[in-house]
Enzyme design. Structure first.
Site, PDB file in Angstrom:
ATOM      1  CE  LYS A  50       2.890  24.372  31.651  1.00  0.00           C
ATOM      2  NZ  LYS A  50       1.911  25.437  31.642  1.00  0.00           N
ATOM      3  CD  GLN A  94       0.619  27.661  29.082  1.00  0.00           C
ATOM      4  OE1 GLN A  94       0.656  26.489  29.434  1.00  0.00           O
ATOM      5  NE2 GLN A  94       1.419  28.576  29.598  1.00  0.00           N
ATOM      6  CG  ASP A 117      -1.637  25.745  36.424  1.00  0.00           C
ATOM      7  OD1 ASP A 117      -0.558  25.116  36.488  1.00  0.00           O
ATOM      8  OD2 ASP A 117      -1.984  26.417  35.442  1.00  0.00           O
TER       9      ASP A 117
END
Ligand code: NDP
Length: 276
Positions: A50, A94, A117
């Site tokens: 990422k 995460q 997200d």
């Protein structure tokens, strides 16, 4: 006849180029923060990817690493600090988190306007009522791959195998919002093959290596394989690629299909949040 492959690696690259072009018109740098709890090697690797993606499009990125025994309140305090920072436009925590931490409470604490997200209940709620907003990365990437086929989603019968809040459920909603007729299947679905054989659009996200075989696929179907499983040192999907590609009309490979698109959609979401 062999299925046409939907190349996620190539499409993701095009999306990053488009983001770089858009960035030239901005007077600020979009910023993404990733919070990691513990040091799970797979999570560390995903985060590294990422960060590399952010570098490619000249976004600012930062990783906040907290120890595996961090308390939930300390984690939430860190998220609140990031919520308050004007140079951070998107963030994510995460997964997976240690069992001592309630994942839902943590996701709830992310400001929906910074939810890169798209997994905060506010953003999932917007998806439910088909209101414009940030949508989860993997399902959004899947929609983009389907668009590559040039075929209309409207009127198609879509079958989603898997109903997780991360992939199966939201992708089904996104297809429904585009006027597909949607069937959800899961571990309690009797005679799964009878359902999958009806699919013009088959989305598989179950985490079972090579589970979907050619006899479960309608000839000419668009097959999207979300699964990432590790078998004999290589990544395999949830679909038995070699045989299903002889039946499907279009198909995503693993690797190089949905995976790179998930990452590209994280960048798109961050840009969207930065510009809104
Ligand atoms: P989850 O474990 O959260 O959900 C799996 C789903 O599959 C559940 O709904 C489960 O049903 C269903 N399922 C399990 N076994 C069967 C079966 N035998 N028949 C029918 N349905 C079944 O997984 P995720 O959705 O998070 O991920 C799924 C896969 O996608 C994994 O391989 C993951 O690594 C991959 N993935 C890939 C991404 C990418 O970017 N390419 C991103 C996210 C995930 P039930 O609800 O009844 O338990």
């Amino acid at each position: 006849m062999s299925a046409e492959l939907l190349n996620g690696t190539r499409l993701a690259k095009q999306i990053r180029s488009r983001i770089r072009r858009k960035l030239k018109k901005l007077t600020f740098t979009p910023g993404l923060a990733v919070v990691q709890v513990g040091d799970d090697p797979a999570s560390t690797l995903y985060i590294k990817h990422k960060q590399r993606d952010c570098e490619k499009v000249h976004f600012h990125s930062e990783v906040h690493r907290l120890s595996a025994d961090v308390s939930q309140s300390t984690l939430i305090q860190r998220i609140e600090t990031l919520n308050a920072r004007s140079d951070i436009h998107g963030m994510l925590v995460q997964m997976p988190l240690p069992e001592t931490i309630d994942k839902e409470t943590v996701i709830d604490s992310i400001n929906p306007a910074k939810d890169a997200d798209g997994l905060n209940p506010v953003n999932l709620g917007n998806l439910l009522i088909n209101r414009e907003g940030v949508t989860p990365c993997t399902p959004t990437g899947i929609i983009r791959l389907i668009e590559l086929t040039g075929e209309a989603v409207e009127g198609k019968h879509a079958v989603c195998v898997g109903r997780s809040p991360l992939v199966g459920k939201p992708v089904g909603l996104m297809l429904l919002n585009r006027n597909a007729t949607v069937t959800y299947c899961h571990s309690r679905t009797p005679d799964l093959a009878a359902q999958t054989r009806k699919a013009d659009l088959l989305i598989v996200a179950i985490g079972r290596p090579e589970f979907i075989t050619a006899d479960m696929v309608k000839p000419g179907a668009i097959v999207v394989d979300v699964g990432i499983n590790h078998r004999e040192g290589r990544a395999v999907g949830d679909v038995k690629f070699e045989e299903v590609k002889e039946v499907a009309g279009f198909m995503t490979p693993v690797p190089g299909g949905v995976g790179p698109m998930t990452r590209a959609m994280l960048l798109e979401n961050t840009l969207k949040l930065a510009c809104s």
